[in-house]
Design an enzyme around this catalytic site. Structure first.
Site, PDB file in Angstrom:
ATOM      1  N   ASP A   1      97.259  50.517  62.676  1.00 51.61           N
ATOM      2  CA  ASP A   1      98.391  49.514  62.635  1.00 51.61           C
ATOM      3  C   ASP A   1      97.708  48.107  62.896  1.00 51.61           C
ATOM      4  O   ASP A   1      98.555  47.261  63.600  1.00 51.61           O
ATOM      5  CB  ASP A   1      99.314  49.897  63.736  1.00 51.61           C
ATOM      6  CG  ASP A   1      99.764  51.234  63.602  1.00 51.61           C
ATOM      7  OD1 ASP A   1     100.139  51.656  62.565  1.00 51.61           O
ATOM      8  OD2 ASP A   1      99.819  51.938  64.749  1.00 51.61           O
TER       9      ASP A   1
ATOM     10  N   GLY B   1      97.344  45.913  60.605  1.00 53.27           N
ATOM     11  CA  GLY B   1      97.955  44.777  59.707  1.00 53.27           C
ATOM     12  C   GLY B   1      97.087  44.947  58.423  1.00 53.27           C
ATOM     13  O   GLY B   1      96.884  43.733  57.467  1.00 53.27           O
ATOM     14  N   LYS B   2      96.514  46.133  58.079  1.00 58.11           N
ATOM     15  CA  LYS B   2      95.752  46.454  57.029  1.00 58.11           C
ATOM     16  C   LYS B   2      96.342  46.086  55.397  1.00 58.11           C
ATOM     17  O   LYS B   2      95.722  45.735  54.337  1.00 58.11           O
ATOM     18  CB  LYS B   2      94.923  47.740  56.795  1.00 58.11           C
ATOM     19  CG  LYS B   2      94.169  47.852  58.061  1.00 58.11           C
ATOM     20  CD  LYS B   2      93.374  49.498  57.938  1.00 58.11           C
ATOM     21  CE  LYS B   2      94.392  50.423  58.303  1.00 58.11           C
ATOM     22  NZ  LYS B   2      94.900  50.509  59.697  1.00 58.11           N
TER      23      LYS B   2
ATOM     24  N   LYS C   1      98.604  43.799  54.482  1.00 59.10           N
ATOM     25  CA  LYS C   1      98.621  42.550  53.919  1.00 59.10           C
ATOM     26  C   LYS C   1      97.040  42.179  53.392  1.00 59.10           C
ATOM     27  O   LYS C   1      97.169  41.583  52.613  1.00 59.10           O
ATOM     28  CB  LYS C   1      99.068  41.625  55.166  1.00 59.10           C
ATOM     29  CG  LYS C   1      98.742  40.100  54.908  1.00 59.10           C
ATOM     30  CD  LYS C   1      99.133  39.186  55.746  1.00 59.10           C
ATOM     31  CE  LYS C   1      98.493  37.727  55.347  1.00 59.10           C
ATOM     32  NZ  LYS C   1      99.156  36.681  56.098  1.00 59.10           N
TER      33      LYS C   1
ATOM     34  N   ALA D   1      99.674  57.756  58.085  1.00 61.73           N
ATOM     35  CA  ALA D   1      99.726  56.087  57.784  1.00 61.73           C
ATOM     36  C   ALA D   1     100.965  55.792  57.301  1.00 61.73           C
ATOM     37  O   ALA D   1     101.817  56.513  56.632  1.00 61.73           O
ATOM     38  CB  ALA D   1      98.629  55.872  56.881  1.00 61.73           C
ATOM     39  N   GLY D   2     101.194  54.298  57.393  1.00 60.70           N
ATOM     40  CA  GLY D   2     102.611  54.004  56.996  1.00 60.70           C
ATOM     41  C   GLY D   2     102.425  52.420  56.706  1.00 60.70           C
ATOM     42  O   GLY D   2     101.772  51.691  57.548  1.00 60.70           O
ATOM     43  N   HIS D   3     102.343  52.093  55.364  1.00 65.41           N
ATOM     44  CA  HIS D   3     102.184  50.665  54.970  1.00 65.41           C
ATOM     45  C   HIS D   3     103.554  50.125  54.715  1.00 65.41           C
ATOM     46  O   HIS D   3     104.277  50.870  53.762  1.00 65.41           O
ATOM     47  CB  HIS D   3     101.227  50.487  53.700  1.00 65.41           C
ATOM     48  CG  HIS D   3     100.134  51.280  54.037  1.00 65.41           C
ATOM     49  ND1 HIS D   3      99.071  50.572  55.074  1.00 65.41           N
ATOM     50  CD2 HIS D   3      99.412  52.192  53.256  1.00 65.41           C
ATOM     51  CE1 HIS D   3      98.101  51.496  54.747  1.00 65.41           C
ATOM     52  NE2 HIS D   3      98.158  52.443  53.869  1.00 65.41           N
TER      53      HIS D   3
ATOM     54  N   GLN E   1      94.530  54.445  59.527  1.00 62.95           N
ATOM     55  CA  GLN E   1      94.254  54.327  60.958  1.00 62.95           C
ATOM     56  C   GLN E   1      92.988  53.439  61.365  1.00 62.95           C
ATOM     57  O   GLN E   1      93.263  52.609  60.701  1.00 62.95           O
ATOM     58  CB  GLN E   1      93.822  55.998  61.373  1.00 62.95           C
ATOM     59  CG  GLN E   1      94.944  56.894  61.244  1.00 62.95           C
ATOM     60  CD  GLN E   1      95.224  57.349  59.964  1.00 62.95           C
ATOM     61  OE1 GLN E   1      94.210  57.970  59.273  1.00 62.95           O
ATOM     62  NE2 GLN E   1      96.442  57.574  59.340  1.00 62.95           N
TER      63      GLN E   1
ATOM     64  N   LYS F   1      98.004  38.643  62.738  1.00 64.30           N
ATOM     65  CA  LYS F   1      99.058  38.549  63.742  1.00 64.30           C
ATOM     66  C   LYS F   1      98.887  37.411  64.564  1.00 64.30           C
ATOM     67  O   LYS F   1      99.427  37.718  65.977  1.00 64.30           O
ATOM     68  CB  LYS F   1      99.673  39.729  64.402  1.00 64.30           C
ATOM     69  CG  LYS F   1      99.894  40.883  62.962  1.00 64.30           C
ATOM     70  CD  LYS F   1     100.691  42.018  63.762  1.00 64.30           C
ATOM     71  CE  LYS F   1     102.174  42.378  63.426  1.00 64.30           C
ATOM     72  NZ  LYS F   1     102.644  43.504  63.676  1.00 64.30           N
TER      73      LYS F   1
ATOM     74  N   SER G   1      95.127  35.462  60.059  1.00 68.83           N
ATOM     75  CA  SER G   1      96.441  35.588  59.278  1.00 68.83           C
ATOM     76  C   SER G   1      97.513  34.994  60.602  1.00 68.83           C
ATOM     77  O   SER G   1      97.488  35.409  61.613  1.00 68.83           O
ATOM     78  CB  SER G   1      97.015  37.089  59.333  1.00 68.83           C
ATOM     79  OG  SER G   1      98.192  37.309  58.937  1.00 68.83           O
TER      80      SER G   1
HETATM   81  P1  IMP Z   1      97.660  62.605  63.440  1.00 71.57           P
HETATM   82  O1  IMP Z   1      96.849  61.893  62.602  1.00 71.57           O
HETATM   83  O2  IMP Z   1      99.174  62.836  63.254  1.00 71.57           O
HETATM   84  O3  IMP Z   1      97.146  64.052  63.826  1.00 71.57           O
HETATM   85  O4  IMP Z   1      97.834  62.044  65.093  1.00 71.57           O
HETATM   86  C1  IMP Z   1      96.760  61.620  65.799  1.00 71.57           C
HETATM   87  C2  IMP Z   1      96.751  60.368  66.667  1.00 71.57           C
HETATM   88  O5  IMP Z   1      96.371  59.384  65.703  1.00 71.57           O
HETATM   89  C3  IMP Z   1      97.930  60.230  67.369  1.00 71.57           C
HETATM   90  O6  IMP Z   1      97.632  59.464  68.398  1.00 71.57           O
HETATM   91  C4  IMP Z   1      98.494  59.376  66.340  1.00 71.57           C
HETATM   92  O7  IMP Z   1      99.556  58.504  66.902  1.00 71.57           O
HETATM   93  C5  IMP Z   1      97.420  58.583  65.732  1.00 71.57           C
HETATM   94  N1  IMP Z   1      97.726  58.015  64.650  1.00 71.57           N
HETATM   95  C6  IMP Z   1      97.781  58.600  63.321  1.00 71.57           C
HETATM   96  N2  IMP Z   1      97.971  57.851  62.141  1.00 71.57           N
HETATM   97  C7  IMP Z   1      98.235  56.601  62.935  1.00 71.57           C
HETATM   98  C8  IMP Z   1      98.397  55.443  62.006  1.00 71.57           C
HETATM   99  O8  IMP Z   1      98.397  55.372  60.700  1.00 71.57           O
HETATM  100  N3  IMP Z   1      98.783  54.217  63.122  1.00 71.57           N
HETATM  101  C9  IMP Z   1      98.363  54.448  64.211  1.00 71.57           C
HETATM  102  N4  IMP Z   1      97.941  55.745  64.903  1.00 71.57           N
HETATM  103  C10 IMP Z   1      98.076  56.699  64.261  1.00 71.57           C
END
Ligand code: IMP
Length: 429
Positions: A13, A15-16, A18, A39-41, A224, A331, A412
């Site tokens: 998280d 800010g990749k 952008k 992941a979520g963008h 991540q 940020k 940024s």
């Molecule tokens: P998993 O990847 O869903 O197995 O989660 C394992 C750990 O990685 C947990 O603490 C999640 O909150 C963290 N995590 C997984 N993906 C992300 C991400 O995209 N951003 C931040 N934390 C992540």
């Protein structure tokens, strides 16, 4: 030509999105490596927000191939939903998407078993997207790969073999065994999704290697962050894939000698989602102020992110683990109007001062952060040159750069593309 890896330097998280969006302009191809729909963008397309979990952020640049590496774990239904949403906005219209045929598939039983595990005491707070169980199956050499979706008999055999092992575990955790009809439906839906994805599936490794061979600019987009790496992160509070820069090579079958630059992304403060050590964490009102100012809520799960001050010893570890040539600081504007800005410059551990986050969890628990403090600064709106930043902000940035040990590619100062102080270009300099 250049091959550039963009990698998170903290716990994700950063800010990749952008930064990838900015660099995708100069890239011919954008490749996502590692992880899955954890992941979520957040993308802004024609003023509308859209969250993608699998398709790289480079998708906003029509005509550029977007590759999903073989090291990923892909939920076919989530991917189909993303393709539909992106297509509805006029993107992916030119066959840009290429899905690695050897990527592994997340099936409903992966999510089910994870939910059962995560409901128990001592859970690590995963995103519950089935990431861990899918990587477990892969390492156990019983995983289902994208190419298996096209052979229904093979798919059925694999699912049956997996469930033979997993059903007793589900029951042990108090879950119900799936019915035969349910399993048949899972197989049917996966095979149908596979057929719909099939036109996008191919030899991603060869495709990327050919691009590099022909001198194209290739951008690898990490998911991540470095400190969530399965081997080198704050284990066991990590994800299940190689999130460090080397993961780009591993996931796509591209040799390390082909990589020209590694850009690490770090926020001007720190956040973490889920359980695990976070020595510079803030609590109460101070954490809430940072969370609100930075909009620190998970794009995938909506969970409030844990917030704290920037941890330079942790950043130094990230820089080393991913071999970062430089950093993008994101940020910085979020810290504007804070009464005081702090940054952890070292740790005291057993009477010694250490400049890297310890790797042992017990050591981390004993380590005391040493903070430097800066008076807060005002708005950074409209600043596009480094020298125009307020004096204290520049001092803060200089400290980060000096202690991280590598220079900045960019800073940024807002979510917009224009709100970026560009210091050098990894594709050119
Ligand atoms: P998993 O990847 O869903 O197995 O989660 C394992 C750990 O990685 C947990 O603490 C999640 O909150 C963290 N995590 C997984 N993906 C992300 C991400 O995209 N951003 C931040 N934390 C992540």
């Amino acid at each position: 030509m250049s091959v550039v890896i963009v990698v998170g330097a903290q716990w994700g998280d950063e800010g990749k999105g952008k930064v990838v969006d900015l660099y995708a302009e100069a890239a011919d191809t954008v490749v996502r490596y590692g992880g899955g729909a954890n992941a979520g963008h957040t993308l802004v397309i024609k003023g509308q927000k859209l969250v993608t979990h699998l398709v790289p952020s480079g998708v906003c640049h029509p005509g550029k191939p977007c590759v999903l590496g073989d090291g990923m774990v892909i939920d076919p239904h989530t991917l189909l939903e993303e393709i539909a949403e992106l297509s509805a906005r006029g993107l992916l219209a030119n066959g840009e998407l290429l899905i690695g045929q050897d990527a592994h598939v997340i099936l409903p039983y992966h999510k089910r078993i994870e939910q059962l595990r995560e409901g128990r005491k001592g859970a690590i707070g995963t995103t519950r997207r089935g990431i861990g169980p899918a990587y477990e199956a892969k390492a156990g050499r019983r995983g289902v790969r994208i190419r298996d979706l096209f052979r229904r008999e093979r798919l059925r055999e694999l699912v049956d073999a997996n469930l033979e092992e997993l059903v007793p575990v589900m029951q042990h955790f108090g879950g119900a065994a799936p019915t035969a009809a349910e399993v048949a439906q899972w197989i049917d839906e996966a095979a149908t999704a596979g057929e719909r994805l099939r036109p996008h599936v191919g030899d991603a490794s060869r495709f990327v290697a050919d691009k590099i061979g022909r001198g194209a600019n290739v951008l690898f987009e990490g998911a991540q962050g470095t400190l969530l790496d399965i081997d080198h992160g704050t284990y066991p509070f990590v994800t299940s894939s190689s999130t460090i820069a080397a993961g780009a090579c591993q996931s796509t079958g591209i040799g390390p000698s082909k990589i020209d630059r590694v850009v690490g992304i770090t926020k001007a403060y720190a956040t973490r989602v889920g359980a695990g050590p976070f020595p510079t964490e803030l609590h109460g009102d101070a954490a809430e102020a940072l969370r609100q100012a930075g909009g620190e809520f998970g794009a995938t799960t909506g969970r409030p992110r844990r917030c704290g001050w920037l941890d330079l010893p942790a950043l130094r570890l990230g820089v080393r683990l991913s071999g970062m040539d430089g950093l993008a600081l994101t940020k910085l504007d979020v810290l504007a109007n804070m009464p005081e800005v702090k940054v952890c410059v070292a740790y005291k551990l057993d009477g010694r001062e250490v400049d890297e986050l310890p790797t042992d969890l017990d050591d981390i628990a004993r380590a005391e952060p040493v903070f430097a403090s800066y008076p807060g600064w005002g708005s950074l709106a409209g600043v596009t040159q480094f020298d125009d930043l307020p004096t204290t902000t520049r001092q803060y940035v200089d400290t980060v750069q000096r202690l991280a040990g590598v220079p900045f590619y960019l800073v940024s100062v807002g979510p917009d593309r224009a709100e970026t102080i560009v210091l050098s270009d990894p594709f050119r300099d």
